[in-house]
Design a protein around this motif. Sequence first.
Motif, mmCIF file in Angstrom:
data_model
loop_
_atom_site.group_PDB
_atom_site.id
_atom_site.type_symbol
_atom_site.label_atom_id
_atom_site.label_comp_id
_atom_site.label_asym_id
_atom_site.label_seq_id
_atom_site.Cartn_x
_atom_site.Cartn_y
_atom_site.Cartn_z
ATOM 1 N N GLU A 135 0.832 -1.201 0.000
ATOM 2 C CA GLU A 135 0.000 0.000 0.000
ATOM 3 C C GLU A 135 0.869 1.255 0.000
ATOM 4 O O GLU A 135 0.572 2.237 -0.681
ATOM 5 N N LEU A 151 1.028 4.213 -2.795
ATOM 6 C CA LEU A 151 0.857 5.605 -2.400
ATOM 7 C C LEU A 151 2.027 6.454 -2.872
ATOM 8 O O LEU A 151 1.841 7.564 -3.380
ATOM 9 N N SER A 154 1.959 9.579 -5.434
ATOM 10 C CA SER A 154 2.478 10.871 -4.962
ATOM 11 C C SER A 154 3.583 11.376 -5.873
ATOM 12 O O SER A 154 3.676 12.573 -6.149
ATOM 13 N N ASP A 187 -0.597 13.457 0.009
ATOM 14 C CA ASP A 187 -1.223 12.294 0.632
ATOM 15 C C ASP A 187 -0.487 11.839 1.885
ATOM 16 O O ASP A 187 -0.650 10.688 2.308
ATOM 17 N N VAL A 228 -2.203 9.874 4.665
ATOM 18 C CA VAL A 228 -2.576 8.465 4.521
ATOM 19 C C VAL A 228 -1.597 7.564 5.269
ATOM 20 O O VAL A 228 -1.958 6.477 5.719
ATOM 21 N N ARG A 265 -7.686 11.565 5.627
ATOM 22 C CA ARG A 265 -6.445 11.972 4.965
ATOM 23 C C ARG A 265 -6.163 13.464 5.126
ATOM 24 O O ARG A 265 -5.012 13.858 5.404
#
Length: 418
Positions: free
Chosen positions: A247, A251, A255, A285, A288, A316
């Motif tokens: 994950e 991400l 980004s 982000d 997150v 977030r």
Amino acid sequence: MVGQESLSLRRLKEFQPLGRLSDDQLVLLANRAERRLHGRGQRVIERGVRDGMDFFLVSGQVELESGDGRKFRIDAGSDQAVNPIARLQPRMYTVTAVKPSEFLVIRQDMLTQLLRSAPVHQVEMQSGEVSGEPESEEHQLLMEFYAELRTNQLALPSVPDVARKVRRLVDREDTAAEQVASAVAADPALAAKLVRACNSALYRGFSDVRNVREAVIRLGMRTTRQLVTVFCMREIFRSNRPALQKEMDRLWKHSREVAALCWVLADSVTSLDPEEALLAGLLHDIGVVPVLVQAEHHEKLFSNQANLDHAIEELRGDMGAAVLENWAFPSRFLDAVRHAEDWAWDSPESSPQLADVVIVAQLHAMIGANRSADLPLFEQVPSYRKLGELKLNASRSLQLLTEARARVDEVHRLLSIH
């Protein structure tokens, strides 16, 4: 002094997380909360104290000052005033009223108790069923996050020491390039990245630089500061758990793509600093990351992608703002984090802001990833209209980024330097 006129439910719901409470809960909260008035120049909050209270700015203007002397102001009704003022405890800022200001002051333990019994937003599960149980795993996690965020019990990621030191040095007017170079050189791996970046196609001069000092001089202090922070960010997206690292990698990839698009958009159609836009895109982000880390301890939530996605969507912005607030980043970065996917956001400023660039970069990134089904038309997005120096429209925008693909790829290479 205590204010007398009661606040409307509509006004109360403008604050976060009060908007999650029912009308009955808000009436109860309003009856138990305190209203305080502070005159111009009066101290509202002392840095370092742990008072267990949330201060919501109802009217006026305040100035926040951090321990290293950084100052910024918040006006009532602004995006920065949606959340409690200087909410992390112990307090990281001294807060002073610049204008006569009124606050709604709420005990954190009382608010936490109300939030735990607040209505649950209905969420469609992977099975197709709708979850609305007040004791659902997701609801418990959301409430736990809100409670821990306000009391500073949540383990927020910390900015690496060298990035913090370089940012503080550059923010001082009397700092010399040699001092910044010395701070960077303390981390050999980072120093090598900075030299390689300076010799890349984006920054290369007539000849290659040979050491950190030459790189700092060529890049300039501000660009050096931004790039040092950029290079340190990859370490934030790390986990020892393989499933969670997957994950994190997803991400980071997203980004990085948004960051590259931010650099090109800022450089092509605004007067904003491209490196600052790059960093804003990379950080959009960041909220997150603590959600993913905390989700690891909630097996049901982590194993259900629909639940996890909803928790991320809910938290977030709040979490990202808390992280950057903890890192003492300027408010323009906090705006970019809060509004990264708020397509309807319309800054009161007439010129493009970092948040505008991040929003438009997000749109392009999602279109590029074939995620355009639920996106608005470009012309319906206020941030898109503000990037109007080249009279952008959908076709012109995509043409611009197609023509700039080589530069986007070069920024990708910059972010992949090992």
